[in-house]
Every structure is written in C-alpha cells, then in structure tokens.
Design a protein around this motif. Structure first.
Motif, PDB file in Angstrom:
ATOM      1  N   SER A  32       0.881  -1.500  -3.819  1.00  0.00           N
ATOM      2  CA  SER A  32       0.781  -2.927  -4.135  1.00  0.00           C
ATOM      3  C   SER A  32       1.556  -3.776  -3.137  1.00  0.00           C
ATOM      4  O   SER A  32       1.111  -4.851  -2.740  1.00  0.00           O
ATOM      5  N   GLN A  35      -0.123  -2.894   0.692  1.00  0.00           N
ATOM      6  CA  GLN A  35      -1.549  -3.137   0.943  1.00  0.00           C
ATOM      7  C   GLN A  35      -2.139  -4.217   0.034  1.00  0.00           C
ATOM      8  O   GLN A  35      -3.315  -4.543   0.162  1.00  0.00           O
ATOM      9  N   GLY A  36      -1.362  -4.746  -0.894  1.00  0.00           N
ATOM     10  CA  GLY A  36      -1.841  -5.839  -1.723  1.00  0.00           C
ATOM     11  C   GLY A  36      -2.193  -5.431  -3.145  1.00  0.00           C
ATOM     12  O   GLY A  36      -2.313  -4.249  -3.459  1.00  0.00           O
ATOM     13  N   ARG A  37      -2.372  -6.438  -3.992  1.00  0.00           N
ATOM     14  CA  ARG A  37      -2.646  -6.192  -5.405  1.00  0.00           C
ATOM     15  C   ARG A  37      -3.955  -5.442  -5.625  1.00  0.00           C
ATOM     16  O   ARG A  37      -4.047  -4.594  -6.505  1.00  0.00           O
ATOM     17  N   ARG A  38      -4.973  -5.775  -4.850  1.00  0.00           N
ATOM     18  CA  ARG A  38      -6.265  -5.114  -5.024  1.00  0.00           C
ATOM     19  C   ARG A  38      -6.138  -3.610  -4.823  1.00  0.00           C
ATOM     20  O   ARG A  38      -6.703  -2.814  -5.588  1.00  0.00           O
ATOM     21  N   GLU A 107      -2.395   2.064   5.317  1.00  0.00           N
ATOM     22  CA  GLU A 107      -3.506   1.483   4.567  1.00  0.00           C
ATOM     23  C   GLU A 107      -4.651   2.477   4.455  1.00  0.00           C
ATOM     24  O   GLU A 107      -4.925   3.247   5.371  1.00  0.00           O
ATOM     25  N   GLY A 173       5.336  -7.175  -5.627  1.00  0.00           N
ATOM     26  CA  GLY A 173       5.933  -7.816  -4.461  1.00  0.00           C
ATOM     27  C   GLY A 173       7.100  -8.707  -4.820  1.00  0.00           C
ATOM     28  O   GLY A 173       8.171  -8.631  -4.213  1.00  0.00           O
TER      29      GLY A 173
END
Length: 213
Positions: A32, A35-38, A107, A173
C-alpha cells in the motif's frame, strides 16, 4: 446454534491476531505504501481467498475429527493458548517489530499482487494455527453441527480480518508517516497488541467451557 459468547471470543482473537505483526499485515502495508492503495486492495483480495481456503479445508476435516475424538478439543485449546502467548512475547519483547515497520518492495502487476497475497496467507503459520488450533476451541459439541459452527465462526474471523486490513490498507501511508515521526507510538502499539494477545492466551488456557460435557 453459535452462542454470542463464542462469536465475541472469535472477534477478540481475530482482532488481536490481525493487529499483531505478521506476514499478511507486513505485505499489505508494504504494498500500500510503495505501490498505492489499489495495489494494497488487490493484494488483500488474494489474502481473503486464502482465508476461504483455510475455512473450507480445515472445517471439512475438523467436523469428522471432533466427532470421532472430542477430547482433542482440549489439546487444540492448549496449543492455541501457547501460540497466542508466544505471539504476544514476540510482539512485546525488545526488538519486536511493528506492523508499520515497512520494507521496500518492487512494483508488480495486479495478477502477481493477487497471487502473492494468496500465497502469503496460505504459507502463513499464524493463520494455519488460527484455524487449526484456536477457532475450533470455540466450537460447542452440544450445540450440534460442528461443520456449520466452524464455518460460521471462521466467517466471523474473515469479516474482522478483511475489514481491519482494508482500513489499514487505505490509511497505511498516513499511519506510517505519523508513526515514523513518533517512534514512541510504535512501541505503544506493540505493547498494547501484545498485551491483548497475552490476556487472550490466559483466557483460552483456563476456559474449560468449550470442552466440558
């Protein structure tokens, strides 16, 4: 069929387990943040499927096992209690790791994220012992239909675990940044969660109600 006390017991254990350091949480938080929430949500989908695999597999076997040897519930209860105590110590001890101590990860595409989440959960000894040794001790043989009780209680655990994990994935984050600036809060988080697990371990060890006849 399943009493409220058993449901609340599983909820307490599930919360203690999901909020303590472990492979699932480490992986989801890392994904998370890096690489982000998705990516975190996709990974959580794989973790959720892993829970379902354990739910079906263990309950199909346990239903027949407990019907043939109900005294095994006592053994399982004690093993589960000792494991919770071990987990509590590893959370509180000096040098213990917080769930928000994150390592960099490369990633990956969605399919790989999902499969890595699935395999992280399937190969997680913490989850294996949860389903084999801890959740079954809340089953009451006098209530009948051991299989249905196991599935319902396992479903409660999955609901708690996925809900908490999703909340943390969405806020990973911000939480990591907050705790990184306040190392004392990391220690508090470990102490609180470790204490919860320790109390649960003692309660399981001395609660004979689930195996009494």
């Amino acid at each position: 069929m399943v009493e409220l006390a058993a449901i609340l017991g599983v909820v307490s254990v599930a919360l203690g387990m999901v909020l303590s350091p472990g492979p699932n949480m480490m992986y989801l938080v890392s994904r998370s943040i890096s690489q982000g929430r998705r990516a975190g949500i996709i990974s959580l989908g794989g973790v959720a499927v892993g829970f379902l695999v354990y739910l079906v597999g263990t309950n199909l076997g346990l239903a027949a096992l407990f019907a043939a040897a109900p005294q095994l519930l006592t053994v399982i209860r004690m093993v589960g209690a000792f494991y919770l105590m071990w987990l509590a110590w590893n959370t509180i001890k000096p040098g213990g790791v917080s769930v928000f101590t994150v390592q960099d990860v490369p990633e990956d595409p969605p399919r790989r994220l999902f499969m890595m989440g699935l395999m992280t959960n399937l190969l997680n000894p913490k989850i294996a012992i949860l389903y084999i040794s801890i959740i079954p001790q809340f089953i009451d043989l006098e209530k009948g239909n051991v299989l249905l009780q196991g599935i319902l209680l396992g479903g409660v655990q999955i609901l708690v675990a996925v809900s908490v994990n999703l909340s943390i994935v969405l806020a990973a984050g911000a939480i990591a940044g907050f705790l990184a600036r306040r190392p004392s809060w990391l220690r508090v988080q470990r102490i609180v969660m470790g204490s919860v697990l320790g109390v649960l371990a003692v309660m399981l060890a001395f609660d004979n109600s689930v195996t009494s006849t």
